[in-house]
Design a protein around this motif. Structure first.
Motif, PDB file in Angstrom:
ATOM      1  N   PRO A 162       0.804  -1.302   0.029  1.00 57.24           N
ATOM      2  CA  PRO A 162      -0.058  -0.013  -0.047  1.00 57.24           C
ATOM      3  C   PRO A 162       0.825   1.046  -0.048  1.00 57.24           C
ATOM      4  N   ASN A 163       0.374   2.326  -0.614  1.00 54.59           N
ATOM      5  CA  ASN A 163       1.130   3.583  -0.632  1.00 54.59           C
ATOM      6  C   ASN A 163       1.165   3.904   1.008  1.00 54.59           C
ATOM      7  N   GLU A 164       2.381   4.771   1.244  1.00 54.31           N
ATOM      8  CA  GLU A 164       2.314   5.025   2.792  1.00 54.31           C
ATOM      9  C   GLU A 164       1.534   6.191   3.083  1.00 54.31           C
ATOM     10  N   TYR A 165       1.185   7.073   1.965  1.00 51.18           N
ATOM     11  CA  TYR A 165       0.481   8.265   2.299  1.00 51.18           C
ATOM     12  C   TYR A 165      -0.793   8.226   1.374  1.00 51.18           C
ATOM     13  N   PRO A 166      -1.986   8.376   1.964  1.00 51.38           N
ATOM     14  CA  PRO A 166      -3.288   8.500   0.992  1.00 51.38           C
ATOM     15  C   PRO A 166      -3.489   9.871   0.364  1.00 51.38           C
ATOM     16  N   ALA A 167      -4.063   9.907  -0.922  1.00 52.56           N
ATOM     17  CA  ALA A 167      -4.399  11.324  -1.438  1.00 52.56           C
ATOM     18  C   ALA A 167      -4.991  12.010  -0.699  1.00 52.56           C
ATOM     19  N   PHE A 168      -4.948  13.420  -1.074  1.00 45.50           N
ATOM     20  CA  PHE A 168      -5.478  14.495  -0.307  1.00 45.50           C
ATOM     21  C   PHE A 168      -6.695  14.651  -0.907  1.00 45.50           C
ATOM     22  N   THR A 169      -7.821  13.940  -0.396  1.00 48.46           N
ATOM     23  CA  THR A 169      -9.515  14.157  -0.966  1.00 48.46           C
ATOM     24  C   THR A 169     -10.193  14.495   0.342  1.00 48.46           C
ATOM     25  N   ARG A 170     -11.528  15.334  -0.128  1.00 54.42           N
ATOM     26  CA  ARG A 170     -12.503  15.454   0.907  1.00 54.42           C
ATOM     27  C   ARG A 170     -12.769  14.119   1.698  1.00 54.42           C
ATOM     28  N   PHE A 171     -12.954  13.086   0.985  1.00 54.84           N
ATOM     29  CA  PHE A 171     -13.488  12.042   1.871  1.00 54.84           C
ATOM     30  C   PHE A 171     -12.332  11.396   2.758  1.00 54.84           C
ATOM     31  N   ASN A 172     -11.044  11.403   2.362  1.00 54.61           N
ATOM     32  CA  ASN A 172      -9.958  11.117   2.954  1.00 54.61           C
ATOM     33  C   ASN A 172      -9.638  12.098   4.312  1.00 54.61           C
ATOM     34  N   LEU A 173     -10.026  13.624   4.071  1.00 53.50           N
ATOM     35  CA  LEU A 173      -9.757  14.459   5.148  1.00 53.50           C
ATOM     36  C   LEU A 173     -11.071  14.147   6.151  1.00 53.50           C
ATOM     37  N   PHE A 174     -12.286  13.810   5.904  1.00 56.16           N
ATOM     38  CA  PHE A 174     -13.273  13.394   6.718  1.00 56.16           C
ATOM     39  C   PHE A 174     -12.977  12.076   7.634  1.00 56.16           C
ATOM     40  N   LEU A 175     -12.349  11.090   6.794  1.00 60.27           N
ATOM     41  CA  LEU A 175     -11.920  10.004   7.757  1.00 60.27           C
ATOM     42  C   LEU A 175     -10.814  10.086   8.493  1.00 60.27           C
ATOM     43  N   ARG A 176     -10.069  10.879   8.200  1.00 60.43           N
ATOM     44  CA  ARG A 176      -8.729  11.307   9.024  1.00 60.43           C
ATOM     45  C   ARG A 176      -9.568  11.918  10.493  1.00 60.43           C
ATOM     46  N   ASP A 177     -10.358  12.827  10.311  1.00 61.89           N
ATOM     47  CA  ASP A 177     -11.013  13.540  11.344  1.00 61.89           C
ATOM     48  C   ASP A 177     -12.236  12.712  12.185  1.00 61.89           C
ATOM     49  N   ARG A 178     -12.445  11.529  11.428  1.00 61.09           N
ATOM     50  CA  ARG A 178     -13.547  10.589  11.891  1.00 61.09           C
ATOM     51  C   ARG A 178     -14.906  11.252  11.840  1.00 61.09           C
ATOM     52  N   PHE A 179     -15.073  11.823  10.605  1.00 59.69           N
ATOM     53  CA  PHE A 179     -16.399  12.401  10.341  1.00 59.69           C
ATOM     54  C   PHE A 179     -16.963  13.324  11.604  1.00 59.69           C
TER      55      PHE A 179
END
Length: 188
Positions: free
Chosen positions: A78-95
């Motif tokens: 897997p890639n070490e770092y995910p793409a910077f997307t709105r969905f991944n941002l929300f997931l990082r902050d646990r919605f």
């Protein structure tokens, strides 16, 4: 013999895709392939079938049980770092809004506003609910008298996958459960 899988349309029989180490390729979104892709990968000998649905598909000369869990034969790193997307941002902050913790009306906020030199990056963008975003306006949290509960960071793919485990999909086939939640406490 009656079994619910026998009545399912093949299109509602996706295969859970595991990496060669038998961990899911992705938790959120869950790594699923349509039944046609899974069967093609079987015939190309790119996957091993771990579990089947009771549902079969037929050709004029053969019948085949649909795979419900498959494992890649070659490990995909897997890639070490995910793409910077709105969905991944929300997931990082646990919605959740980083200011008040709300789950509603989520948007994103530049912690240091662009008008003050803030950049659009993992380290400066956070999940905010619309009321908090409006209250903060074009100011920093300090200028607006607001507290940031979690400082924005650039997450690793592992951190996002871990957060994704907290948000299971609406449907999980019984054969998938042993491969998705192996870190839960087992019932006696």
């Amino acid at each position: 013999m009656y079994h619910p899988d026998l009545l399912r349309h093949p299109d509602s029989c996706p295969a859970l895709v595991l990496n060669a180490d038998y961990t899911p390729l992705s938790y959120y979104p869950l790594s699923l392939w349509p039944w046609q892709t899974a069967i093609k990968a079987m015939f190309l000998e790119r996957v091993d079938v771990v579990a089947h649905y009771d549902r079969e598909v037929h050709s004029p000369s053969a019948s085949l049980k649909l795979p419900s869990v498959i494992a890649l034969r070659q490990y995909v790193r897997p890639n070490e770092y995910p793409a910077f997307t709105r969905f991944n941002l929300f997931l990082r902050d646990r919605f959740r809004c980083v200011y008040c913790g709300s789950h509603r009306e989520l948007t994103f906020d530049h912690v240091v506003p662009r008008a003050q030199g803030g950049r659009t990056s993992w380290e400066n963008v956070a999940t905010a609910c619309a009321p908090c975003n409006l209250k903060k306006g074009g100011r920093t949290p300090r200028q607006a008298g607001m507290h940031v509960e979690r400082e924005p960071i650039r997450p690793t793919s592992w951190q996002l996958q871990d957060h994704g485990k907290s948000f299971p999909p609406n449907y999980l086939h019984q054969s998938w459960r042993d491969y998705l939640y192996w870190d839960v406490v087992l019932e006696p």
